[in-house]
Design a protein around this motif. Sequence first.
Motif, mmCIF file in Angstrom:
data_model
loop_
_atom_site.group_PDB
_atom_site.id
_atom_site.type_symbol
_atom_site.label_atom_id
_atom_site.label_comp_id
_atom_site.label_asym_id
_atom_site.label_seq_id
_atom_site.Cartn_x
_atom_site.Cartn_y
_atom_site.Cartn_z
ATOM 1 N N ASP A 1 -39.387 -0.315 -21.569
ATOM 2 C CA ASP A 1 -39.351 -1.777 -21.556
ATOM 3 C C ASP A 1 -38.512 -2.257 -22.741
ATOM 4 O O ASP A 1 -38.922 -2.143 -23.889
ATOM 5 C CB ASP A 1 -40.774 -2.325 -21.655
ATOM 6 N N LYS A 2 -37.335 -2.757 -22.442
ATOM 7 C CA LYS A 2 -36.412 -3.267 -23.472
ATOM 8 C C LYS A 2 -36.170 -2.219 -24.557
ATOM 9 O O LYS A 2 -36.178 -2.514 -25.753
ATOM 10 C CB LYS A 2 -36.961 -4.550 -24.099
ATOM 11 N N THR B 1 -36.909 -6.426 -16.947
ATOM 12 C CA THR B 1 -36.626 -5.825 -18.253
ATOM 13 C C THR B 1 -37.183 -4.420 -18.388
ATOM 14 O O THR B 1 -36.951 -3.761 -19.399
ATOM 15 C CB THR B 1 -37.220 -6.680 -19.384
ATOM 16 N N CYS B 2 -37.945 -3.957 -17.405
ATOM 17 C CA CYS B 2 -38.549 -2.635 -17.546
ATOM 18 C C CYS B 2 -38.267 -1.783 -16.307
ATOM 19 O O CYS B 2 -37.948 -2.294 -15.234
ATOM 20 C CB CYS B 2 -40.057 -2.749 -17.778
#
Length: 205
Positions: free
Chosen positions: A123-124, A174-175
């Motif tokens: 995630d990011k 984003t993940c």
Amino acid sequence: MIPNFKAHPWHGISAGEDAPNVVNTFIEIVPSDTIKYEVDKKSGYLKVDRPQKFSNIIPALYGFIPRTYCHEEVKKLAIREGATDVSEGDHDPLDILVLCSHNIHSGGLLMDAIPIGGFKMIDKGEADDKIVAVMVGDQVYGHMKDISELPQAEVFRLKHYFLTYKNLPYEEATCRIEEIYGAEHAKEVINASLKDYSDKFGGSL
């Protein structure tokens, strides 16, 4: 006279005498919740993180393993398994999802769980593993030892939740889930997070 105090669920409770085979789990959210709760890191009390804005409902009991932390060791495992864009762990205790056939009405409780696998979520740029476990003694799930024993549809349901629960309709995701892994790697992740906790906060493994 015994003083009145409440042990902090992250720092004041062990991961379990038989961790990583059986782990203590602090449950924050249950499937009936439409509010996302999480432990306040200073006080140890459950607090409202955010209301769920859309249709995502947590598919099982959700919480964390006490005295774990996701940083360098957890990051190294993600890189070892092929993730090329991971810069660190997510600086939180290790998340765990516990499958249980019983209707548990609220979080803020402890239970013993057997890790059977997990999702290597990125995630990011942060390693944000999600351990999948079964409640000890559960009549439906308690006999399972590995995620491969779950119906494929159930694995996809869990995966779909983690890929969408943070998404807003007008934002790019984003993940991603880099890998679905079994019990043995789940135990590696747990041990790595115990080491990260010891390195960060002290104490023996």
